[in-house]
Scaffold this active site. Structure first.
Site, PDB file in Angstrom:
ATOM      1  N   ASP A 125      47.061  29.124  39.598  1.00 14.97           N
ATOM      2  CA  ASP A 125      47.135  28.574  40.952  1.00 14.97           C
ATOM      3  C   ASP A 125      47.665  27.135  40.989  1.00 14.97           C
ATOM      4  OD1 ASP A 125      46.929  29.381  43.562  1.00 14.97           O
ATOM      5  OD2 ASP A 125      44.854  28.719  43.807  1.00 14.97           O
ATOM      6  N   LYS A 155      51.449  22.725  44.774  1.00 15.54           N
ATOM      7  CA  LYS A 155      50.017  23.046  44.776  1.00 15.54           C
ATOM      8  C   LYS A 155      49.494  23.074  43.336  1.00 15.54           C
ATOM      9  CE  LYS A 155      46.780  26.893  45.727  1.00 15.54           C
ATOM     10  NZ  LYS A 155      46.561  28.177  46.409  1.00 15.54           N
ATOM     11  N   ASP A 186      38.367  29.571  50.384  1.00 17.42           N
ATOM     12  CA  ASP A 186      39.395  30.138  49.505  1.00 17.42           C
ATOM     13  C   ASP A 186      40.800  29.826  50.017  1.00 17.42           C
ATOM     14  OD1 ASP A 186      40.399  31.441  47.338  1.00 17.42           O
ATOM     15  OD2 ASP A 186      39.935  33.477  48.046  1.00 17.42           O
ATOM     16  N   GLU A 233      42.214  27.076  50.086  1.00 20.20           N
ATOM     17  CA  GLU A 233      42.126  25.683  49.626  1.00 20.20           C
ATOM     18  C   GLU A 233      43.487  25.046  49.384  1.00 20.20           C
ATOM     19  OE1 GLU A 233      42.130  28.219  47.683  1.00 20.20           O
ATOM     20  OE2 GLU A 233      43.583  27.534  46.210  1.00 20.20           O
ATOM     21  N   LYS A 286      35.733  34.448  45.204  1.00 23.21           N
ATOM     22  CA  LYS A 286      36.561  35.648  45.141  1.00 23.21           C
ATOM     23  C   LYS A 286      35.739  36.771  44.508  1.00 23.21           C
ATOM     24  CE  LYS A 286      41.079  33.397  44.633  1.00 23.21           C
ATOM     25  NZ  LYS A 286      41.750  33.895  45.846  1.00 23.21           N
ATOM     26  N   ARG A 325      46.257  25.083  51.066  1.00 16.93           N
ATOM     27  CA  ARG A 325      46.797  24.387  52.241  1.00 16.93           C
ATOM     28  C   ARG A 325      46.039  23.092  52.530  1.00 16.93           C
ATOM     29  NH1 ARG A 325      45.608  29.703  55.731  1.00 16.93           N
ATOM     30  NH2 ARG A 325      45.937  30.591  53.654  1.00 16.93           N
ATOM     31  N   ASP A 372      41.251  28.706  40.780  1.00 18.48           N
ATOM     32  CA  ASP A 372      40.826  29.009  42.143  1.00 18.48           C
ATOM     33  C   ASP A 372      39.762  30.100  42.126  1.00 18.48           C
ATOM     34  OD1 ASP A 372      40.517  29.382  44.828  1.00 18.48           O
ATOM     35  OD2 ASP A 372      42.496  30.284  45.174  1.00 18.48           O
TER      36      ASP A 372
HETATM   37  N1  BES Z   1      45.476  31.168  45.303  1.00 19.59           N
HETATM   38  C1  BES Z   1      45.274  32.086  46.363  1.00 19.59           C
HETATM   39  C2  BES Z   1      46.490  32.944  46.649  1.00 19.59           C
HETATM   40  C3  BES Z   1      46.896  33.889  45.553  1.00 19.59           C
HETATM   41  C4  BES Z   1      46.407  35.184  45.538  1.00 19.59           C
HETATM   42  C5  BES Z   1      47.782  33.502  44.585  1.00 19.59           C
HETATM   43  C6  BES Z   1      46.793  36.059  44.540  1.00 19.59           C
HETATM   44  C7  BES Z   1      48.165  34.376  43.588  1.00 19.59           C
HETATM   45  C8  BES Z   1      47.666  35.661  43.562  1.00 19.59           C
HETATM   46  C9  BES Z   1      44.881  31.344  47.644  1.00 19.59           C
HETATM   47  O1  BES Z   1      44.233  30.138  47.476  1.00 19.59           O
HETATM   48  C10 BES Z   1      43.982  32.239  48.410  1.00 19.59           C
HETATM   49  O2  BES Z   1      42.930  32.523  47.935  1.00 19.59           O
HETATM   50  N2  BES Z   1      44.411  32.662  49.583  1.00 19.59           N
HETATM   51  C11 BES Z   1      43.668  33.535  50.421  1.00 19.59           C
HETATM   52  C12 BES Z   1      43.737  33.020  51.831  1.00 19.59           C
HETATM   53  C13 BES Z   1      42.722  33.614  52.758  1.00 19.59           C
HETATM   54  C14 BES Z   1      41.324  33.163  52.398  1.00 19.59           C
HETATM   55  C15 BES Z   1      43.055  33.188  54.165  1.00 19.59           C
HETATM   56  C16 BES Z   1      44.290  34.923  50.325  1.00 19.59           C
HETATM   57  O3  BES Z   1      45.513  35.006  50.167  1.00 19.59           O
HETATM   58  O4  BES Z   1      43.555  35.891  50.356  1.00 19.59           O
HETATM   59 ZN    ZN Z   2      44.613  29.149  45.683  1.00 19.68          ZN
HETATM   60 ZN    ZN Z   3      42.097  30.388  47.301  1.00 18.64          ZN
END
Ligand code: BES
Ligand code: ZN
Ligand code: ZN
Length: 489
Positions: A280, A257, A339, A341, A269, A343, A262
């Site tokens: 990220d 990834k 968010d 993204e 966020k 996947r 992000d």
């Molecule tokens: N990049 C984040 C995941 C992440 C969070 C990595 C904290 C490192 C530290 C990912 O893209 C994300 O935002 N995931 C969301 C998914 C949700 C919207 C279903 C999450 O984990 O909250």
């Molecule tokens: Zn991310």
């Molecule tokens: Zn994200």
């Protein structure tokens, strides 16, 4: 930079000699070293307990200018990680003392519950990784890394250790490369620049390099990557590194990834530490660095790295919640949350990697979910695979290199949570819970036949606080793990 040293320790000159010391018994075979340890232990503050530290200047019996004793605790509990940490501490001390070379005295492996090879590997790894300083953006470079790191061994250990320093240096150099990419600020590594930086690093290593730009991604109908990249002025890329030796054994496809920042997109966020979201792209950094390491090690297997690179930004052109896109596989995806993204870009990369390279084994690495950090904390990665043998090999490799992994479930019935009323699948689950599992199940829908594992490194890819052999920032987590896992499979 890393060297095995033999001969008479009394005659070897060095700025700093580090001697690891156990609490319960003597672990060194060398008489001169033992004598120093005996003297050190006469001081009340030093008994070889974990964390004990003592420094001598020009002690009798050796030529070293300084001798540092580091306690590693009881031998029964000593493992490679205790030695990595001790070596990391020693190199940090050398840096602080402004010494340009470090010599470490190798404990006699027969007196420890580990073999000579892991002991040597661990000392070299800890010292090399602890010597990494990321001060590129500081005018005042206060710290200078150590130039030479030696491990002093007897003749038998020298034979057993042949090739180890070179190998450790190659792999850890890649770990450091991944660390620096992750620590780099997001304004300096937007997809176009990050792609160029990967190309530069992989150049002249015998790796075939392909960079797909936005028109190429459009031609390939990579709707997932394009939708995430749509909000940023810096357009998406996909970098493919292909290390293909003659008469290759297995083919590994590694997918990483690469979200260079992000923001969350339209589902921006809120709060938290948004500045850490430069990390990220940790999966892409690890994958690129691993392919480079495999090429330098002249691996017998073909190792392909596929890195989709995007910046997830809100704008008038950004993807919206509710959008439906068609992914490379042909399946449609409803965006429930912009968010989620990672996947979206991985499903295109996974389907593409499987179709083009027909890998025997496919592994993706991604800072995918906050939920995985909730489950396993900041130091352990989650491993998801329907292939028990594969996940067990990854977990075991993680134990060996101390990049810890934990097997997570992929229950079939949870797939229901990803149902969409309008498209083939939705990119988020309908439940608040089990987010890391939902993400893994989402990815699994885009892998057809390959043996595949997904590693969620959201926790361990980045640290706010430094430790014995890793400073704050990118950790390079996964390079040593993947190299070890590929060799064991
Ligand atoms: N990049 C984040 C995941 C992440 C969070 C990595 C904290 C490192 C530290 C990912 O893209 C994300 O935002 N995931 C969301 C998914 C949700 C919207 C279903 C999450 O984990 O909250
Ligand atoms: Zn991310
Ligand atoms: Zn994200």
């Amino acid at each position: 930079m890393l060297k095995i040293k033999t001969g008479d320790i009394k005659a070897i000159s060095t700025g700093l000699l580090m001697i690891p010391v156990a609490e319960d018994k003597s672990i060194h075979g060398n008489k001169a070293v033992e004598k120093l340890v005996e003297t050190a232990k006469t001081y009340s503050e030093f008994k070889g307990r974990k964390g004990d530290e003592l420094l001598f200047y020009q002690p009798e019996g050796v030529k070293a200018v300084r001798v540092l004793f580091l306690g590693i605790g009881n031998t029964a509990a000593v493992g490679p990680e205790s030695l990595r940490k001790a070596a990391g501490k020693a190199v940090k001390k050398a840096i602080r003392l402004r010494v340009s070379d470090l010599l470490i005295s190798l404990p006699d492996a027969r007196k420890l519950p580990i073999g000579v090879t892991p002991v040597l590997r661990a000392l070299f790894e800890g010292a090399y990784l602890g010597n990494h300083i990321f001060d590129y953006y500081k005018a005042d470079k206060k710290q200078t890394p150590v130039k030479q790191i030696g491990v002093f061994v007897n003749d038998a250990a020298a034979k057993a250790g042949r090739g180890i320093p070179e190998r450790v240096e190659t792999v850890c150099k890649s770990t450091v490369l991944a660390r620096e990419w992750v620590s780099m600020p997001p304004n300096e590594k937007r997809p176009d620049r990050f792609a160029r930086s990967i190309v530069k690093a992989a150049d002249k290593e015998g790796i075939d390099i392909t960079v797909l730009d936005e028109p190429d991604l459009k031609k390939n109908k990579m709707g997932g990557i394009l939708s995430v990249g749509a909000g940023s002025k810096s357009r998406a890329r996909m970098v493919i590194l292909d290390y293909k030796p003659k008469k290759a054994g297995k083919t590994y496809a590694l997918v990483g990834k690469g979200v260079t920042f992000d923001s969350g997109g339209i589902n921006i966020k809120s709060g938290g530490s948004l500045e850490d979201m430069k990390m990220d792209m940790g999966g892409a950094a690890t994958v690129a660095a691993t392919v480079i390491a495999a090429a330098r090690l002249k691996s017998k297997d073909r190792v392909v790295g596929v890195m989709p690179l995007v910046e997830n930004m809100p704008s008038g052109d950004a993807a919206r919640p509710g959008d439906i896109i068609r992914s490379y596989s042909g399946k449609t995806v409803e965006i429930g949350n912009t968010d989620a993204e990672g996947r979206m870009i991985l499903i295109d990369a996974l389907a593409y990697a499987e179709k083009l390279f027909k890998p025997d084994i496919m592994i993706d690495m991604a800072t995918l979910t906050g939920a995985c950090i909730v489950a396993l904390g900041e130091k352990i990665a989650g491993v998801f695979s329907a292939d028990k043998k594969l996940s067990e090999a990854i977990v075991a490799a993680g134990e060996t290199v101390y990049e810890r992994c934990w097997e997570m479930p992929m229950p079939d019935d949870y797939k229901e949570l990803l149902k969409s009323d309008f498209a083939d699948i939705r990119n988020i689950g309908s439940s608040r819970w089990g987010g890391a599992i939902a993400a893994a199940l989402f990815l699994s829908d885009f892998v057809e036949n390959a043996r595949w594992a997904h590693i969620d490194i959201a926790g361990p890819a980045y640290v706010k606080k430094g430790s014995d052999y890793c400073e704050a920032g990118g950790t390079g987590f996964g390079v040593r793990l993947l190299i070890e896992a590929m060799e064991s499979l």
